[in-house]
Design an enzyme around this catalytic site. Sequence first.
Site, short mmCIF file in Angstrom:
data_model
loop_
_atom_site.label_atom_id
_atom_site.label_comp_id
_atom_site.label_asym_id
_atom_site.label_seq_id
_atom_site.Cartn_x
_atom_site.Cartn_y
_atom_site.Cartn_z
N PRO A 287 88.51 87.37 184.82
CA PRO A 287 87.51 86.39 184.35
C PRO A 287 86.06 86.74 184.64
CG PRO A 287 88.38 85.70 186.47
CD PRO A 287 89.09 86.99 186.12
N CYS A 288 85.76 87.99 185.03
CA CYS A 288 84.43 88.30 185.52
C CYS A 288 83.32 88.00 184.50
CB CYS A 288 84.34 89.75 185.98
SG CYS A 288 84.70 90.96 184.70
#
Length: 217
Positions: A168-169
């Site tokens: 999810p960065c």
Amino acid sequence: MGGSPVGDGTLSLDGFKASATALVKRWKEIEVDESLPDWTWKPCSNMGVPSEVEGYLALEGVYRYRGGSQIEENDNSNGADVVECDTWVQSSSGNIHVYDFHVVYSHSYKVPVLYFQCHRSDGQLLTLDEIKQDLPSNSLKVLSESKWTFITREEHPQLSRPWFTLHPCATSDWMKLLLEENKVAYEEQSLRYLPAWLSVVGQAVGLKIPLELHCRP
């Protein structure tokens, strides 16, 4: 209503629960292929007591023919045919792979995270290379070319077992762009967040999301 949306592409925990509740409700209202399971909300428990806020979305028992992407790539198929033919068939054949998808809230990134795993009909888990063989070519293209999305393997935060996940960065960055591009009203962003998010992450794992999910009821 379940917390205010955040304009930087993130989502509060209350907003995640509100959006998840709206998605589950909307999924039951629209026409979805009968072989597709329902999204369900699974509350987390603390000392055996279900939490009123903490939990995750689950879409479990999604059946896919091995090599089913060849059907999806048929140029004569319209959108409805793709949803019907791509994945969602029930069979005891050894060529059937069974997928489970979970959407879990990340407190670190303040965004939803997609976790998934797949097994054969005999229960044997598939490797990432085997899963990639199931994916349609456009999904492989998303994974190979996108700077936003890549698959890792880590412990499922609720089940404490290793699952595959889309990291999810960069989620908040592309979600901010997506919500702005589609002119989603600020006050609706938390409720519309998960359908918009699924429209992107679903592409990476070959999960087709009905267009009606994005429409207002």
